[in-house]
Design a protein around this motif. Structure first.
Motif, mmCIF file in Angstrom:
data_model
loop_
_atom_site.group_PDB
_atom_site.id
_atom_site.type_symbol
_atom_site.label_atom_id
_atom_site.label_comp_id
_atom_site.label_asym_id
_atom_site.label_seq_id
_atom_site.Cartn_x
_atom_site.Cartn_y
_atom_site.Cartn_z
ATOM 1 N N PHE A 179 46.186 31.203 81.046
ATOM 2 C CA PHE A 179 44.942 31.406 80.313
ATOM 3 C C PHE A 179 44.025 30.196 80.442
ATOM 4 C CE2 PHE A 179 42.514 30.354 76.522
ATOM 5 C CZ PHE A 179 41.710 31.468 76.383
ATOM 6 N N TYR A 180 44.632 29.020 80.380
ATOM 7 C CA TYR A 180 43.812 27.803 80.331
ATOM 8 C C TYR A 180 43.337 27.340 81.709
ATOM 9 C CZ TYR A 180 44.788 27.057 75.371
ATOM 10 O OH TYR A 180 44.845 27.178 74.010
ATOM 11 N N LEU A 181 43.927 27.904 82.772
ATOM 12 C CA LEU A 181 43.563 27.435 84.113
ATOM 13 C C LEU A 181 42.057 27.385 84.349
ATOM 14 C CD1 LEU A 181 45.977 28.747 86.892
ATOM 15 C CD2 LEU A 181 45.389 26.389 86.322
ATOM 16 N N PRO A 182 41.352 28.514 84.165
ATOM 17 C CA PRO A 182 39.896 28.457 84.410
ATOM 18 C C PRO A 182 39.168 27.569 83.402
ATOM 19 C CG PRO A 182 40.543 30.605 83.529
ATOM 20 C CD PRO A 182 41.807 29.872 83.830
ATOM 21 N N GLN A 183 39.734 27.444 82.173
ATOM 22 C CA GLN A 183 39.086 26.594 81.162
ATOM 23 C C GLN A 183 39.188 25.118 81.544
ATOM 24 O OE1 GLN A 183 37.830 28.551 78.742
ATOM 25 N NE2 GLN A 183 38.928 30.314 79.572
ATOM 26 N N ALA A 184 40.333 24.774 82.178
ATOM 27 C CA ALA A 184 40.570 23.362 82.475
ATOM 28 C C ALA A 184 39.742 22.883 83.654
ATOM 29 C CB ALA A 184 42.050 23.135 82.754
ATOM 30 N N ASP A 185 39.525 23.782 84.608
ATOM 31 C CA ASP A 185 38.748 23.386 85.779
ATOM 32 C C ASP A 185 37.302 23.130 85.389
ATOM 33 O OD1 ASP A 185 40.446 23.217 87.978
ATOM 34 O OD2 ASP A 185 40.653 25.402 88.044
ATOM 35 N N GLY A 186 36.815 22.001 85.773
ATOM 36 C CA GLY A 186 35.395 21.742 85.555
ATOM 37 C C GLY A 186 35.034 21.293 84.149
ATOM 38 N N ILE A 187 36.017 20.844 83.350
ATOM 39 C CA ILE A 187 35.651 20.215 82.080
ATOM 40 C C ILE A 187 34.876 18.939 82.393
ATOM 41 C CG2 ILE A 187 36.540 18.978 80.050
ATOM 42 C CD1 ILE A 187 38.921 20.822 80.072
ATOM 43 N N ASP A 188 33.819 18.711 81.616
ATOM 44 C CA ASP A 188 33.006 17.515 81.839
ATOM 45 C C ASP A 188 33.098 16.646 80.583
ATOM 46 O OD1 ASP A 188 31.171 15.606 82.411
ATOM 47 O OD2 ASP A 188 29.422 16.933 82.241
ATOM 48 N N ALA A 189 33.647 15.451 80.730
ATOM 49 C CA ALA A 189 33.797 14.570 79.567
ATOM 50 C C ALA A 189 32.867 13.369 79.672
ATOM 51 C CB ALA A 189 35.242 14.112 79.433
ATOM 52 N N SER A 190 31.815 13.514 80.458
ATOM 53 C CA SER A 190 30.955 12.349 80.695
ATOM 54 C C SER A 190 30.155 11.959 79.456
ATOM 55 C CB SER A 190 30.002 12.640 81.853
ATOM 56 O OG SER A 190 29.212 13.762 81.538
ATOM 57 N N THR A 191 30.101 12.847 78.434
ATOM 58 C CA THR A 191 29.314 12.503 77.248
ATOM 59 C C THR A 191 30.125 11.702 76.222
ATOM 60 O OG1 THR A 191 29.930 14.581 76.204
ATOM 61 C CG2 THR A 191 27.877 14.563 77.441
ATOM 62 N N VAL A 192 31.410 11.526 76.479
ATOM 63 C CA VAL A 192 32.254 10.805 75.519
ATOM 64 C C VAL A 192 31.889 9.326 75.508
ATOM 65 C CG1 VAL A 192 34.609 10.064 75.042
ATOM 66 C CG2 VAL A 192 34.166 12.429 75.715
ATOM 67 N N THR A 193 31.729 8.766 74.308
ATOM 68 C CA THR A 193 31.447 7.333 74.206
ATOM 69 C C THR A 193 32.547 6.636 73.402
ATOM 70 O OG1 THR A 193 30.238 7.423 72.108
ATOM 71 C CG2 THR A 193 28.969 7.826 74.129
ATOM 72 N N ALA A 194 32.522 5.320 73.440
ATOM 73 C CA ALA A 194 33.542 4.519 72.763
ATOM 74 C C ALA A 194 33.460 4.663 71.247
ATOM 75 C CB ALA A 194 33.375 3.048 73.153
ATOM 76 N N GLU A 195 32.292 5.071 70.741
ATOM 77 C CA GLU A 195 32.075 5.075 69.291
ATOM 78 C C GLU A 195 32.186 6.471 68.693
ATOM 79 O OE1 GLU A 195 30.061 3.735 71.543
ATOM 80 O OE2 GLU A 195 30.111 1.581 71.164
ATOM 81 N N ASP A 196 32.641 7.448 69.479
ATOM 82 C CA ASP A 196 32.582 8.841 69.031
ATOM 83 C C ASP A 196 33.274 9.100 67.692
ATOM 84 O OD1 ASP A 196 31.055 9.527 71.154
ATOM 85 O OD2 ASP A 196 32.389 11.086 71.928
ATOM 86 N N GLN A 197 34.412 8.481 67.475
ATOM 87 C CA GLN A 197 35.155 8.799 66.247
ATOM 88 C C GLN A 197 34.311 8.514 65.000
ATOM 89 O OE1 GLN A 197 38.619 6.483 65.004
ATOM 90 N NE2 GLN A 197 39.747 8.369 64.634
ATOM 91 N N THR A 198 33.724 7.329 64.967
ATOM 92 C CA THR A 198 32.909 6.969 63.811
ATOM 93 C C THR A 198 31.624 7.794 63.766
ATOM 94 O OG1 THR A 198 33.806 4.747 63.880
ATOM 95 C CG2 THR A 198 31.800 5.042 62.622
ATOM 96 N N ILE A 199 30.988 7.979 64.928
ATOM 97 C CA ILE A 199 29.732 8.730 64.946
ATOM 98 C C ILE A 199 29.963 10.159 64.449
ATOM 99 C CG2 ILE A 199 27.924 9.687 66.421
ATOM 100 C CD1 ILE A 199 28.077 7.149 68.095
ATOM 101 N N LEU A 200 31.070 10.767 64.880
ATOM 102 C CA LEU A 200 31.346 12.139 64.440
ATOM 103 C C LEU A 200 31.574 12.193 62.936
ATOM 104 C CD1 LEU A 200 33.596 13.358 67.390
ATOM 105 C CD2 LEU A 200 31.311 14.190 66.810
ATOM 106 N N SER A 201 32.128 11.118 62.364
ATOM 107 C CA SER A 201 32.319 11.144 60.916
ATOM 108 C C SER A 201 30.989 10.943 60.181
ATOM 109 C CB SER A 201 33.407 10.160 60.493
ATOM 110 O OG SER A 201 32.876 9.013 59.897
ATOM 111 N N LEU A 202 30.070 10.187 60.798
ATOM 112 C CA LEU A 202 28.723 10.064 60.212
ATOM 113 C C LEU A 202 27.990 11.402 60.320
ATOM 114 C CD1 LEU A 202 27.732 6.590 61.725
ATOM 115 C CD2 LEU A 202 28.433 7.050 59.372
#
Lengths: 320, 452
Positions: free
Chosen positions: B393-416
């Motif tokens: 099921f996950y095969l097509p979902q896994a191909d082409g995931i883009d994580a380029s928007t992840v930043t070092a501060e995401d955890q705190t920013i998401l809580s804000l």
């Protein structure tokens, strides 16, 4: 002429006995405190584990008070939150404690089991704040038993959620603080009342003063020094409140007090900043220090015993 | 006499000052943090210390790794900090202190902050451990990007791929949506407007005892991990993707129409909604998830043999743990052995899958797993009549995931972000005020990020 020394001086042993405390104090409290003042003058932040620091003068202070362009004065908002939660806990606390102290120390009504009562009301302050927070959160959470009960009997609306309500969350934090500390305050006040000369009450009795009059005109004025102590220590502790608001209704990282940042205390803010911006965290600490100092000084000057000061002054004048 | 009085006065003054002060470094946070749980003898000379915020890594070490490398395994000391939220605070302090007996040799790093460590001086380039590009040939590209610093040096390696899914409970779907067919269900989650309609349908059909989601934040990860811009751009100016606005609006609609129970992810009420029956007790029909979510969180009786996987409206992912060796790692050889075992070697990664049904970060291993039919039913979690294969099921979902928007501060920013979303949904603030406040709060916490 030099005074001749008589006998052995034991004074130095006194200093030796208190020295360990002061050495530890200088190293672990005063030095960090001075450092905090120093850090507040630095632009000192962390990024990806690397630290960057340079001298910034009063820039941090301009930033935290929102005086620099693009900055918001979050510290004032959090001071507001903190003071509100403290006042909401302290006023009922001092009233209830006074009442309990007056009852528990009253020799005439001879209540039974006062010892047990004193122990029981003191107990909550022994429990770790962390456990208390989690317990109250479980009881008052959206589907918590108390929330559900209050909804069912119609005291609050069926959709009311303490955790989404500013007054609900602040009120509960104040309630926790009240519940944890009123026993402690009561005991302090009892010890104050016990220190009052019983002869005064006897004299008041003979003069025909009732219970309320005795309380109003004897107990209260003579309790002033203890009241001042309770007020000052409570204000200091209250302004630094951390564990209860940080655990009661925060976001997952424990750094923002929900809802809408209205239960964030100043110390939570300091902890949030400490991980990213040491300079600003230090600045907020200094601001908190100054505010605490000012509040304490105001309390001292308005509540200090003026009568005694006047007498002391007259005494000195006479001595001259 | 005067001198004595002066000394006494100074002492009293100094002590009194300490009462008012809250020095930055004296903040007593210990009480609010969970205790570390340490397994193994940290004092032994050849101790190899591994840090994690739960026992996910430990389970693999105790299982397949111990079997394959018993001698190395006996040296491992595992430090479980008991939760992700305070992990960084604990970790950073010990990373600055290499003489500490608990200084990690190897550590787990979550996606929301892995970039912070990858960009720091605390972790080693895996090339220095003798790990080559060939070793990483079977990895998913997005995981390679997440573990690499700005110059493209890989410093953290992932053993799982974490494509997102919506996980639907079959008995509730049958009752309130009238179907357990994965294709029909997929149509009900095709886009955000359809999801809102599905939520209304569930609400109406159940009379409110069952809702589509436990909280509106089930949509958060779908929208946040399919953004096209991160929380700030190359010149450190804070940027909010249109998905952020979209999330605010969807949350508001769901709140206003009472389409969820408004719980927060990971809260006790959120968990409770997993177990309800949807008639006498509240229940959520679906949760946002991913492979680890199935074996880690959605494990209750109500979901055993009842889980149906449905694609998310946008390609997304959730979480994942990177392994990184520290700069002062005591035994780089063992670090490399563990990292290769977890993240490179096909056979060992097949064994990890056998342990917990995880979707491993190794395309060759994934092909082998599908071929052998291992964990096809998600170790007993999937609804058999839906005829799904957990990994396939996950095969097509896994191909082409883009994580380029992840930043070092995401955890705190998401809580804000959570704070502002809540303020907007409850009507405390207008949308533009909430967005502006979010930017201001990000800048306030990270002064190097600026508001345009």
């Amino acid at each position: 002429m030099k005074k001749k020394k008589k006998g052995v001086s034991y004074g130095k042993y006194g200093y030796m006995f208190i020295a360990p405390f002061f050495i530890a104090y200088l190293l672990f409290q005063l030095w960090p405190l001075i450092n905090t003042f120093y850090y507040s003058t630095l632009e000192y932040y962390k990024r990806n584990g690397r630290e960057f620091s340079s001298f910034a003068g009063i820039q941090n202070f301009l930033n935290v008070f929102g005086l620099a362009p693009g900055e918001k004065a979050y510290v004032l908002q959090y001071l507001g939150n903190t003071v509100t939660m403290w006042v909401m806990n302290f006023i009922p606390q001092i009233l209830v404690s006074l009442l309990l102290a007056a009852w528990l120390s009253n020799q005439k009504i001879k209540l039974k089991g006062t010892g047990a009562v004193k122990v029981i009301i003191y107990l909550p302050s022994i429990i770790t704040a962390a456990s208390v927070s989690v317990l109250f959160h479980a009881l008052f959470s959206q589907y918590g038993p108390i929330t559900k009960t209050l909804q069912n009997i119609g005291i609050i609306s069926p959709t009311y959620d303490f955790m989404a309500s500013t007054m609900g969350t602040r009120g509960l934090i104040s309630l926790i603080l009240f519940w944890m500390w009123y026993g402690n305050t009561t005991l302090l006040l009892i010890s104050g009342i016990m220190g009052i000369d019983p002869g005064l009450y006897e004299a008041a009795d003979i003069d025909g003063a009732g219970g309320w009059q005795q309380f109003r005109y004897l107990t209260l004025p003579l309790l002033k020094p203890i009241m001042l102590y309770v007020l000052v220590t409570s204000a200091i502790g209250g302004l630094q409140m951390y564990d209860i608001p940080a655990l009661f209704n925060p976001t997952s990282t424990g750094l923002v007090g929900q809802p809408n940042d209205t239960s964030t205390s100043v110390t939570m803010y300091i902890m949030r900043l400490y991980n990213s911006d040491v300079g600003k965290a230090a600045t907020v600490s200094v601001v908190l220090f100054a505010v605490t100092l000012v509040i304490s000084l105001i309390l001292f000057s308005t509540m200090g015993d003026k009568e005694e000061k006047r007498l002391a002054k007259a005494e000195r004048r006479r001595a001259k | 006499m005067k001198m004595k009085k002066f000394v006494a006065l100074m002492m009293a003054a100094a002590t009194a000052t300490s009462l008012f002060a809250f020095p930055v470094f004296a903040a007593d946070e210990a009480e609010t943090e969970p205790e570390n749980v340490i397994t193994g003898d940290a004092e032994s000379d050849d101790a190899f210390v591994v840090w994690g915020w739960n026992d996910d890594i430990k389970k693999i070490l105790d299982g397949p790794f111990a079997e394959a490398h018993p001698d190395e395994y006996s040296r491992i000391v595992f430090v479980n900090t008991g939760g992700s939220d305070y992990y960084q605070t604990k970790l950073d302090a010990v990373l600055d202190d290499p003489s500490n007996p608990l200084y990690p040799d190897l550590m787990g790093l979550e996606v929301d902050y892995v970039q912070k460590y990858v960009g720091s001086d605390w972790v080693m380039n895996v090339a220095d451990l003798g790990i080559t590009a060939d070793d990483c040939a079977n990895m998913y590209q997005y995981n390679i990007d997440l573990g690499s610093d700005a110059d493209g040096n890989m410093r953290a390696m992932f053993w799982q791929a974490t494509p997102g899914s919506i996980q639907v409970r079959a008995d509730l779907a049958e009752k309130y949506l009238g179907t357990t067919d994965p294709t029909e269900l997929a149509a009900k989650f095709a886009d955000y407007d359809t999801i809102l309609q599905t939520a209304r349908d569930v609400n109406a059909a159940s009379g409110g005892t069952c809702k589509l989601f436990s909280g509106y934040d089930e949509l958060k990860r779908i929208l946040m991990n399919s953004r096209t811009v991160g929380f700030y751009d190359d010149s450190d100016v804070i940027t909010l993707d249109e998905n952020v606005t979209k999330y605010f609006e969807l949350a508001k609609t769901m709140y206003d129409e009472e389409l969820t129970y408004n719980t927060a992810q990971w809260s006790a009420d959120w968990y409770a909604n997993m177990d309800g029956d949807g008639e006498t007790s509240n229940a959520a029909l679906a949760y946002f998830g991913c492979p680890w979510f199935t074996y880690w969180s959605l494990t209750g009786e109500a979901w055993k043999g009842q889980t149906i996987l449905v694609p998310t409206p946008a390609q997304t992912f959730w979480g994942g743990t990177g392994l990184a060796a520290t700069a002062n790692c005591a035994d780089t050889e063992l670090a490399a052995t563990i990292m290769k075992f977890f993240t490179c070697e096909t056979d060992s990664m097949v064994a990890i899958n056998a342990l917990n049904a995880d979707f491993v970060n190794n395309k060759e291993a994934v092909a082998k797993i599908i071929e052998s039919g291992a964990s096809a039913d998600g170790n007993g979690m999937l609804y058999p009549d839906a005829g799904q294969n957990f990994i396939e099921f996950y095969l097509p979902q896994a191909d082409g995931i883009d994580a380029s928007t992840v930043t070092a501060e995401d955890q705190t920013i998401l809580s804000l972000l959570d704070t502002q979303v809540q303020a907007f949904t409850t009507g405390e603030k207008e949308l533009d005020v909430a967005l502006a406040d979010l930017k201001a709060a990000i800048h306030d916490t990270y002064s190097y990020l600026s508001v345009e």
